[in-house]
Design a protein around this motif. Structure first.
Motif, PDB file in Angstrom:
ATOM      1  N   LEU A  48       0.816  -1.214   0.000  1.00 45.67           N
ATOM      2  CA  LEU A  48       0.000   0.000   0.000  1.00 45.67           C
ATOM      3  C   LEU A  48       0.854   1.271   0.000  1.00 45.67           C
ATOM      4  N   ASN A  51       2.043   2.777  -4.030  1.00 43.63           N
ATOM      5  CA  ASN A  51       1.372   3.750  -4.898  1.00 43.63           C
ATOM      6  C   ASN A  51       0.817   4.939  -4.117  1.00 43.63           C
ATOM      7  N   GLY A  52       1.326   5.104  -2.899  1.00 40.56           N
ATOM      8  CA  GLY A  52       0.989   6.325  -2.177  1.00 40.56           C
ATOM      9  C   GLY A  52      -0.318   6.293  -1.411  1.00 40.56           C
ATOM     10  N   ILE A  53      -0.946   5.126  -1.307  1.00 39.86           N
ATOM     11  CA  ILE A  53      -2.156   5.040  -0.489  1.00 39.86           C
ATOM     12  C   ILE A  53      -1.781   5.269   0.977  1.00 39.86           C
ATOM     13  N   LYS A  76      -0.114   6.987  -8.467  1.00 40.88           N
ATOM     14  CA  LYS A  76      -1.219   6.086  -8.785  1.00 40.88           C
ATOM     15  C   LYS A  76      -1.313   5.821 -10.273  1.00 40.88           C
ATOM     16  N   LEU A  81      -2.160  -1.222  -8.573  1.00 41.54           N
ATOM     17  CA  LEU A  81      -2.220  -2.134  -7.433  1.00 41.54           C
ATOM     18  C   LEU A  81      -3.459  -3.015  -7.528  1.00 41.54           C
ATOM     19  N   PHE A  83      -5.725  -5.501  -5.604  1.00 39.58           N
ATOM     20  CA  PHE A  83      -5.984  -5.862  -4.215  1.00 39.58           C
ATOM     21  C   PHE A  83      -6.245  -7.352  -4.059  1.00 39.58           C
ATOM     22  N   ASN A  85      -8.638  -8.886  -2.301  1.00 43.48           N
ATOM     23  CA  ASN A  85     -10.029  -9.310  -2.421  1.00 43.48           C
ATOM     24  C   ASN A  85     -10.692  -8.570  -3.582  1.00 43.48           C
ATOM     25  N   PRO A  86     -11.099  -9.288  -4.637  1.00 42.75           N
ATOM     26  CA  PRO A  86     -11.674  -8.582  -5.790  1.00 42.75           C
ATOM     27  C   PRO A  86     -12.961  -7.854  -5.457  1.00 42.75           C
ATOM     28  N   ASP A  88     -13.358  -5.911  -3.107  1.00 39.44           N
ATOM     29  CA  ASP A  88     -12.990  -4.551  -2.707  1.00 39.44           C
ATOM     30  C   ASP A  88     -12.636  -3.716  -3.918  1.00 39.44           C
ATOM     31  N   GLN A  89     -12.230  -4.386  -4.971  1.00 39.59           N
ATOM     32  CA  GLN A  89     -11.724  -3.656  -6.124  1.00 39.59           C
ATOM     33  C   GLN A  89     -12.808  -3.381  -7.171  1.00 39.59           C
ATOM     34  N   THR A 149      -8.861  -4.238 -14.433  1.00 36.12           N
ATOM     35  CA  THR A 149      -9.084  -2.831 -14.071  1.00 36.12           C
ATOM     36  C   THR A 149      -7.757  -2.088 -13.944  1.00 36.12           C
TER      37      THR A 149
END
Lengths: 233, 250
Positions: A48, A51-53, A76, A81, A83, A85-86, A88-89, A149
């Protein structure tokens, strides 16, 4: 030039959990790096940061020459990135809108967005899924759409958090094939604990208790305590 | 797991399904307005409104039984609101139940609420069961509904299913470990499950937000709208609106 440079990175979650205790990682451009480690070793937290999250609380993260503490959203675009769990994405009502979400945010024109969506779905082998809803997909399909994505944004660095977790062997092979076709001009960072992925990566690092404790050359070394300096409890 | 409770039948193919969602939304809202503004004393007009809506149902191939069954869901809600109405008249009356006096005008008021809300709900069911939810959202967006609202609806739709799955899993896990719970035990377990669901939703919200930011979300939602009105949509709107006005005026 280094794609990823992490120096003495520390991170502590608001609830007091210390996730990273001084991580050092250097990834060259075009290199494939695999971070292997037990659950809770800090892999996801480290990713995380890429990418600056999450911003470094102590230490430094430099991606393609950009300091994560000074950037404002550019990371970003450069780092995609995927994740763990898909669910969440994937948050849009249709697959098309989900895959288009990134490109639209990159302010690409409509024609280019459509082209990107088509290309990304082709790469994961799910052409024709544009109008499906995420909740009508199987887990493996969701996982591949989640990858699409990010591919649609065409990032220079791809980061996968536990990509093969709970995939059946057929879809897993699918993913490994995809990894091969992604080409050599992209830097890839993968986390997980699937030993099969080692052979697709240039380097494998073992992570434990919020630190990267060393490079691993073959799968047996993971279980050798003297090599890793830690023992399985 | 596969679900479709809101827009069941929306993937059928019929002239109604193929209409631009904006045309249908505009038609729905004009219908609602006109129905609400028609005086209840004009009974035959309501019969015609009903005929109009149900002819759409027939054209759309959505089972009439399904539409009626679903529309009855609102009766308890509307009933609760309207139940007192028949007793509120004060112009004396012929239908007396002991201390309660039911007057014709108050009864009419009661009918007013029931008939109108039922017709409106049927019309809304026609819209939602002939339009996939994603197209409905695009229609609302095309009609310049603020993007924030469109996104809230969109997230609601997307994550309802995930919450439902999560709930189902937790209930199953509870059942697997409890044998004949007492009433108190099962209430306690239900409380825990609800609390758990809240925490999980909150955490999921955080993760989804991280995933959105990862893909360049900066607080402004941009969407591509691909709707095109054609002559069929224009024809539908014209016919539908003229029929409505005809019923209202004549």
């Amino acid at each position: 030039m280094l794609a990823v440079e992490v120096r003495n990175l520390h991170y502590r979650y608001p609830d007091g959990t210390i996730a990273l205790r001084g991580v050092d990682l250097r990834v060259k451009k075009g290199e494939r790096v695999y971070l292997i480690g037990p659950n809770g070793s800090g892999k996801s937290t480290l990713l995380l940061h890429l990418n600056g999250i999450l911003k470094p609380q102590r230490g430094k993260v430099v991606i393609l020459g950009i300091d994560a503490n000074e950037e404002n959203g550019e990371l970003k675009k450069k780092v995609g990135l995927v994740f763990q769990n898909p669910d969440d994405q994937l948050f849009m009502p249709t697959v098309f809108e989900d895959v288009a979400f990134g490109p639209v945010n990159l302010k690409l024109g409509e024609a280019e967005v459509k082209k990107r969506v088509k290309m990304a779905l082709e790469m994961v082998g799910l052409t024709g899924f544009e109008n499906r809803s995420p909740h009508h997909l199987s887990y493996g399909e969701k996982k591949r759409i989640a990858i699409a994505t990010v591919l649609a944004m065409d990032p220079e660095i791809l980061v996968f958090d536990e990509p093969t977790l709970s995939l059946d062997p057929w879809i897993k092979r699918n993913f490994m094939e995809l990894l091969k076709t992604l080409g050599r001009n992209r830097t890839i960072v993968i986390s997980g604990h699937d030993l099969d992925l080692m052979k697709l990566c240039d380097r494998t690092y073992l992570m434990r208790d919020g630190r990267i404790i060393g490079e691993i050359k073959n799968r047996r070394e993971i279980f050798q305590d003297s090599k890793t300096g830690a023992s399985r409890r | 797991m596969r679900h479709s409770f809101l827009d069941r039948y929306s993937s059928l193919s019929s002239p109604i399904h193929r209409l631009d969602p904006r045309a249908k939304i505009v038609a729905l809202f004009s219908f609602l307005l006109i129905v609400v503004f028609t005086p209840i004393t004009l009974g035959q007009k309501f019969a015609l409104y009903g005929a109009l809506v149900f002819s759409l149902v027939v054209i759309s191939k959505v089972p009439v039984k399904f539409v009626i069954k679903r529309s009855l869901v609102i009766i308890p809600f509307v009933g609760l609101v309207a139940i007192g109405l028949p007793f509120l008249g004060n112009d004396g009356g012929s239908l007396n139940l002991g201390v309660f006096a039911i007057t014709p005008s108050a009864l009419l008021l009661f009918l007013n609420v029931i008939v109108k809300s039922w017709l409106c709900v049927v019309a809304m069911i026609v819209l939602t069961s002939t339009t996939p939810f994603s197209r409905l959202l695009r229609g609302l967006q095309g009609l310049k509904m603020p993007t924030v609202f469109v996104m809230i609806l969109s997230f609601m739709y997307r994550f309802t299913f995930i919450l439902e799955d999560e709930l189902e899993r937790m209930v199953r896990a509870r059942e697997a470990r409890s044998f004949k719970p007492t009433w108190l035990q099962s209430v306690k377990a239900a409380g825990n499950i609800i609390g758990n669901l809240l925490v999980r939703s909150y955490e999921r919200g955080e993760r989804v937000y991280a995933a959105m930011r990862s893909r360049g979300y900066d607080g402004e939602i941009k969407l591509i709208s691909e709707l095109k009105m054609n002559s069929h949509d224009a024809l539908f709107i014209t016919i539908f609106l003229s029929l409505l006005i005809l019923i209202l005026v004549v």
